[in-house]
Design an enzyme around this catalytic site. Structure first.
Site, PDB file in Angstrom:
ATOM      1  N   ARG A 284      -0.400  -2.550  -6.646  1.00  0.00           N
ATOM      2  CA  ARG A 284      -0.589  -3.630  -5.673  1.00  0.00           C
ATOM      3  C   ARG A 284      -1.527  -4.697  -6.235  1.00  0.00           C
ATOM      4  O   ARG A 284      -1.269  -5.900  -6.102  1.00  0.00           O
ATOM      5  CB  ARG A 284      -1.144  -3.035  -4.382  1.00  0.00           C
ATOM      6  CG  ARG A 284      -1.491  -4.030  -3.277  1.00  0.00           C
ATOM      7  CD  ARG A 284      -1.870  -3.249  -2.030  1.00  0.00           C
ATOM      8  NE  ARG A 284      -2.708  -3.992  -1.101  1.00  0.00           N
ATOM      9  CZ  ARG A 284      -2.257  -4.736  -0.097  1.00  0.00           C
ATOM     10  NH1 ARG A 284      -0.967  -4.867   0.087  1.00  0.00           N
ATOM     11  NH2 ARG A 284      -3.099  -5.352   0.720  1.00  0.00           N
TER      12      ARG A 284
ATOM     13  N   TYR B 229      -8.969 -11.522  -6.757  1.00  0.00           N
ATOM     14  CA  TYR B 229      -8.000 -11.577  -7.856  1.00  0.00           C
ATOM     15  C   TYR B 229      -8.235 -12.776  -8.773  1.00  0.00           C
ATOM     16  O   TYR B 229      -7.717 -12.798  -9.894  1.00  0.00           O
ATOM     17  CB  TYR B 229      -6.572 -11.564  -7.308  1.00  0.00           C
ATOM     18  CG  TYR B 229      -6.286 -10.293  -6.547  1.00  0.00           C
ATOM     19  CD1 TYR B 229      -6.247  -9.063  -7.197  1.00  0.00           C
ATOM     20  CD2 TYR B 229      -6.105 -10.311  -5.168  1.00  0.00           C
ATOM     21  CE1 TYR B 229      -6.011  -7.891  -6.497  1.00  0.00           C
ATOM     22  CE2 TYR B 229      -5.872  -9.135  -4.457  1.00  0.00           C
ATOM     23  CZ  TYR B 229      -5.836  -7.935  -5.127  1.00  0.00           C
ATOM     24  OH  TYR B 229      -5.621  -6.769  -4.440  1.00  0.00           O
TER      25      TYR B 229
ATOM     26  N   LYS C  19      -1.956  -1.850   7.951  1.00  0.00           N
ATOM     27  CA  LYS C  19      -3.392  -1.766   8.194  1.00  0.00           C
ATOM     28  C   LYS C  19      -3.813  -2.821   9.208  1.00  0.00           C
ATOM     29  O   LYS C  19      -3.430  -3.984   9.109  1.00  0.00           O
ATOM     30  CB  LYS C  19      -4.146  -1.986   6.875  1.00  0.00           C
ATOM     31  CG  LYS C  19      -5.630  -1.695   6.960  1.00  0.00           C
ATOM     32  CD  LYS C  19      -6.271  -1.804   5.583  1.00  0.00           C
ATOM     33  CE  LYS C  19      -7.750  -1.497   5.660  1.00  0.00           C
ATOM     34  NZ  LYS C  19      -8.394  -1.593   4.326  1.00  0.00           N
TER      35      LYS C  19
ATOM     36  N   HIS D 180      -2.547   2.130  -5.949  1.00  0.00           N
ATOM     37  CA  HIS D 180      -3.074   0.841  -5.496  1.00  0.00           C
ATOM     38  C   HIS D 180      -3.198  -0.146  -6.649  1.00  0.00           C
ATOM     39  O   HIS D 180      -3.221  -1.362  -6.440  1.00  0.00           O
ATOM     40  CB  HIS D 180      -4.427   1.034  -4.819  1.00  0.00           C
ATOM     41  CG  HIS D 180      -4.683   0.077  -3.698  1.00  0.00           C
ATOM     42  ND1 HIS D 180      -4.019   0.141  -2.492  1.00  0.00           N
ATOM     43  CD2 HIS D 180      -5.521  -0.986  -3.599  1.00  0.00           C
ATOM     44  CE1 HIS D 180      -4.439  -0.828  -1.699  1.00  0.00           C
ATOM     45  NE2 HIS D 180      -5.332  -1.536  -2.349  1.00  0.00           N
TER      46      HIS D 180
ATOM     47  N   ARG E  13       0.876  -1.161   0.000  1.00  0.00           N
ATOM     48  CA  ARG E  13       0.000   0.000   0.000  1.00  0.00           C
ATOM     49  C   ARG E  13       0.922   1.221   0.000  1.00  0.00           C
ATOM     50  O   ARG E  13       2.050   1.160   0.482  1.00  0.00           O
ATOM     51  CB  ARG E  13      -0.898   0.027   1.243  1.00  0.00           C
ATOM     52  CG  ARG E  13      -1.807  -1.193   1.378  1.00  0.00           C
ATOM     53  CD  ARG E  13      -2.611  -1.112   2.677  1.00  0.00           C
ATOM     54  NE  ARG E  13      -3.517  -2.263   2.826  1.00  0.00           N
ATOM     55  CZ  ARG E  13      -3.225  -3.379   3.472  1.00  0.00           C
ATOM     56  NH1 ARG E  13      -2.027  -3.494   4.041  1.00  0.00           N
ATOM     57  NH2 ARG E  13      -4.111  -4.361   3.578  1.00  0.00           N
TER      58      ARG E  13
ATOM     59  N   HIS F 296      -3.741  -9.526   4.032  1.00  0.00           N
ATOM     60  CA  HIS F 296      -5.192  -9.612   4.144  1.00  0.00           C
ATOM     61  C   HIS F 296      -5.581 -10.475   5.344  1.00  0.00           C
ATOM     62  O   HIS F 296      -5.019 -11.547   5.549  1.00  0.00           O
ATOM     63  CB  HIS F 296      -5.809 -10.220   2.878  1.00  0.00           C
ATOM     64  CG  HIS F 296      -5.792  -9.298   1.708  1.00  0.00           C
ATOM     65  ND1 HIS F 296      -5.948  -9.732   0.399  1.00  0.00           N
ATOM     66  CD2 HIS F 296      -5.641  -7.951   1.628  1.00  0.00           C
ATOM     67  CE1 HIS F 296      -5.901  -8.701  -0.413  1.00  0.00           C
ATOM     68  NE2 HIS F 296      -5.707  -7.611   0.303  1.00  0.00           N
TER      69      HIS F 296
END
Length: 345
Positions: A296, A328, A229, A293, A204, A319
């Protein structure tokens, strides 16, 4: 970067006109503001007249953008509570800005008189009218649910607040050739290294800008991403080619604290990084609407297409849920390669 910002009324609406040079860099900079538009009539860019935008360009703030005395006092208490619970600075700012925006809209009301119907009115008259995104609306809902839960209100029923339905949009992904072209046309060594690092490590932008030289482990070929995050640390990949670029970059710029620094040794700004990407996209003739982003997203998709297990991709991206990483599979071309198009038959 030089600009001249003034308050104007355009088509019956207050806007901030920003006069900048008509260069690729300046255009990318102004496009980084949400709601930016070009007026062919006025021959200038203009952006929404918000407190944040006024503050950024040094324009005078007005009482219109400030909650009433009761609202300001409750916001101060709310921020103190968020800080005590160790919410991240970004989350605190997002929640405070969201609550402030809502309370400014109802300056004429006491907090105890605000109801769920007022939130519906705010959604319709402010968020939908200004065509703000579902994610922005969701941020408002999250912030208000927590704010009124902490401050308490008999007329505002937190449990009956419904979140907006999210649009199921697929991420935009660049091909490997497009990524290579994007980085190749970037002449500035700092920008080139930053873009290459974000793509090759799936970072990120906030994570990339927080990287310090000591976080780069060249022996294990890993990057230690700290306090990302959700306040989670993780390791991600370090590319051999990017390591060579980073060493050259380090020799030239000799950063002290952060790997990528701006003026006076401060952390490099995300707005400048975004402007660098948009400038590179123009030079590389990439017409897709991309952001940092996107790099990424492209990293994750290219790993999946090369056969990397989804669980490893989840770990590299940081994640919490595999469901987030599953998106994805919908943009990867691998699953479609063995299908023969009926038109070709």
């Amino acid at each position: 970067m030089n600009w001249n910002a003034t308050i104007i009324t355009h088509k019956g609406e207050k806007r901030i006109a920003v006069a900048v040079k008509r260069t690729e860099e300046h255009t990318a900079f102004i496009r980084g503001f949400v709601g930016s538009k070009w007026s062919q009539t006025l021959k200038t860019w203009h952006i929404p007249d918000t407190e944040e935008n006024r503050a950024y360009f040094g324009l005078p703030l007005t009482s219109t953008f400030v909650p009433n005395e009761e609202g300001r006092a409750q916001i101060t208490k709310f921020k103190s509570w968020l800080d005590s619970k160790r919410y991240s600075p970004n989350t605190v700012k997002t929640y405070i800005d969201a609550v402030k925006s809502f309370l400014v809209y109802f300056n004429h009301k006491k907090l105890e008189d605000i109801t769920n119907q007022d939130l519906i009115q705010y959604n319709n008259d402010y968020i939908l009218r200004n065509n703000y995104s579902e994610s922005f609306q969701n941020q408002i809902v999250n912030a208000l649910k927590l704010f009124f839960k902490i401050t308490g209100s008999e007329n505002f029923d937190v449990e009956k607040i419904e979140r907006p339905k999210r649009a199921k949009k697929l991420p935009i992904v660049l091909s490997k050739e497009e990524v290579n072209r994007l980085i190749e046309v970037t002449g500035n060594l700092k920008h080139k290294t930053l873009l290459a690092l974000i793509y090759s490590s799936g970072l990120r932008i906030s994570e990339a800008l927080n990287i310090k030289p000591k976080d780069v482990d060249s022996k294990r070929m890993l990057i230690h991403v700290k306090n990302a995050k959700g306040k989670k640390d993780r390791y991600t990949l370090l590319s051999h080619k990017v390591l060579v670029m980073m060493r050259e970059y380090y020799q030239v710029y000799q950063p002290k604290m952060y790997l990528f620094e701006g003026t006076k040794g401060r952390m490099y700004s995300s707005r400048s990084a975004q402007a660098a990407l948009q400038n590179a996209a123009v030079k590389a003739k990439i017409t897709k609407r991309i952001s940092l982003h996107t790099l990424r997203h492209s990293f994750a998709t290219h790993l999946l297409e090369s056969g990397t297990d989804l669980r490893f991709i989840q770990e590299l991206l940081g994640h919490s849920s595999p469901k987030t990483t599953m998106i994805y599979t919908h943009v990867s071309s691998t699953s479609f390669k063995n299908i023969t198009n009926p038109f070709d038959m």
